[in-house]
Design a protein around this motif. Structure first.
Motif, short mmCIF file in Angstrom:
data_model
loop_
_atom_site.label_atom_id
_atom_site.label_comp_id
_atom_site.label_asym_id
_atom_site.label_seq_id
_atom_site.Cartn_x
_atom_site.Cartn_y
_atom_site.Cartn_z
N ALA A 98 0.92 -1.19 -0.02
CA ALA A 98 -0.13 0.09 0.09
C ALA A 98 0.72 1.06 0.05
N PRO A 99 0.57 2.30 -0.65
CA PRO A 99 1.23 3.42 -0.75
C PRO A 99 1.22 4.46 0.44
N PHE A 100 0.23 3.93 1.21
CA PHE A 100 0.14 4.77 2.60
C PHE A 100 -0.46 3.83 4.00
N PRO A 101 -0.26 4.08 5.05
CA PRO A 101 -0.76 3.20 5.80
C PRO A 101 -2.25 3.41 6.32
N ASN A 102 -2.79 2.60 6.67
CA ASN A 102 -4.24 2.67 7.20
C ASN A 102 -4.41 3.47 8.49
N PRO A 116 -0.03 9.91 8.36
CA PRO A 116 1.08 10.70 8.97
C PRO A 116 2.18 11.30 7.85
N ASP A 117 2.37 10.37 6.85
CA ASP A 117 3.09 11.01 5.80
C ASP A 117 2.61 12.03 4.82
N LYS A 118 1.25 12.27 4.97
CA LYS A 118 0.57 13.26 4.27
C LYS A 118 0.57 13.09 2.96
N LYS A 119 0.52 11.75 2.45
CA LYS A 119 0.28 11.04 1.16
C LYS A 119 -1.18 11.09 0.74
N ASP A 120 -2.26 11.04 1.88
CA ASP A 120 -3.57 10.83 1.29
C ASP A 120 -4.26 11.94 2.54
N PHE A 121 -5.37 12.50 2.16
CA PHE A 121 -6.24 13.20 3.15
C PHE A 121 -7.64 13.32 2.41
N ALA A 132 -13.23 -1.45 3.81
CA ALA A 132 -14.01 -0.98 2.40
C ALA A 132 -13.58 0.27 2.08
N PHE A 133 -13.79 1.04 3.01
CA PHE A 133 -13.17 2.48 2.94
C PHE A 133 -11.69 2.69 2.68
N TYR A 134 -11.00 1.92 3.22
CA TYR A 134 -9.35 2.02 2.89
C TYR A 134 -9.07 1.52 1.42
N GLN A 135 -9.60 0.47 1.02
CA GLN A 135 -9.47 0.12 -0.27
C GLN A 135 -9.92 1.30 -1.40
N GLN A 136 -11.10 1.74 -0.97
CA GLN A 136 -11.60 3.02 -1.63
C GLN A 136 -10.55 3.94 -2.09
N ARG A 137 -9.94 4.34 -0.65
CA ARG A 137 -8.92 5.15 -0.81
C ARG A 137 -7.77 5.09 -1.65
#
Length: 195
Positions: free
Chosen positions: A3-7, A36-41, A157-162
């Motif tokens: 995964a490119p970023f943690p859950n 935390p790494d600011k890759k997704d918000f 499900a929401f994490y996979q969507q992200r």
């Protein structure tokens, strides 16, 4: 594929003027979940954070323990100050009693002056008590830090969507970059067509 970023998402607040549509219900929201790494918000309503089917709070045991120790230390300091204050007042009362005994031996004019001094001391004590009460009221009026959890883990499900949105965004970016290159599209034929 990793995964490119943690859950793990941290809940943050932005200014009301910067509020954007919630990813779930599309209502304006000033709450943001960010990795935390600011890759997704993404923006989300605080109500959704309480929904166990959307995200589960991650409790940081070390932070809770540190907070509890800090509260205990503050309480201890407060009690020590109160105790020292009581001891000081007790000594002052003993001194006043000694003065009263000495003044009884003196004349009545001295007693009048002593009464004035007592009134002044009482006024000072009242002022001090009033100040303490006001400072107590101020500390009680200010709200303590939010006890709400700040770190969340999205449901699968929401994490996979992200993750899917992130992959789609990266694919769209790659496509745009390819399309901007001069040799991406075939060149126009230079020879006349055959008959």
């Amino acid at each position: 594929m990793a995964a490119p970023f943690p859950n793990l998402y941290t809940h943050r607040k932005v200014a009301e003027s910067a509020a954007k549509a919630c990813d779930i219900c599309y209502k304006p929201s000033s709450s943001v979940l960010i990795t935390p790494d600011k890759k997704d918000f993404f923006y989300v309503c605080p109500v959704h954070l309480k929904d166990r089917n959307f995200a589960t709070p991650k409790i940081d045991e070390d932070a809770i323990k540190a907070k509890r120790e800090k509260e205990l230390a503050e309480e201890k300091d407060k009690l020590m100050k109160e105790y020292q204050e009581k001891q000081r007042k007790k000594k002052e009362k003993e001194k006043e009693k000694d003065k009263d005994k000495d003044k009884k031996d003196g004349d009545k004019d001295g007693d009048k002056d002593g009464d004035k001094d007592k009134d002044k001391d009482k006024d000072k004590d009242k002022d001090k008590d009033k100040e303490k009460k006001e400072s107590k009221d101020e500390t009680e009026a200010t709200p303590k830090e939010e006890d709400e959890p700040r770190v969340f883990e999205l449901k699968s499900a929401f994490y996979q969507q992200r993750l899917q949105r992130k992959r789609q965004a990266e694919a769209a970016k790659r496509d745009r970059e390819r399309a901007s290159q001069p040799n991406y599209f075939p060149s126009v034929p230079t020879e006349p067509p055959r008959k």
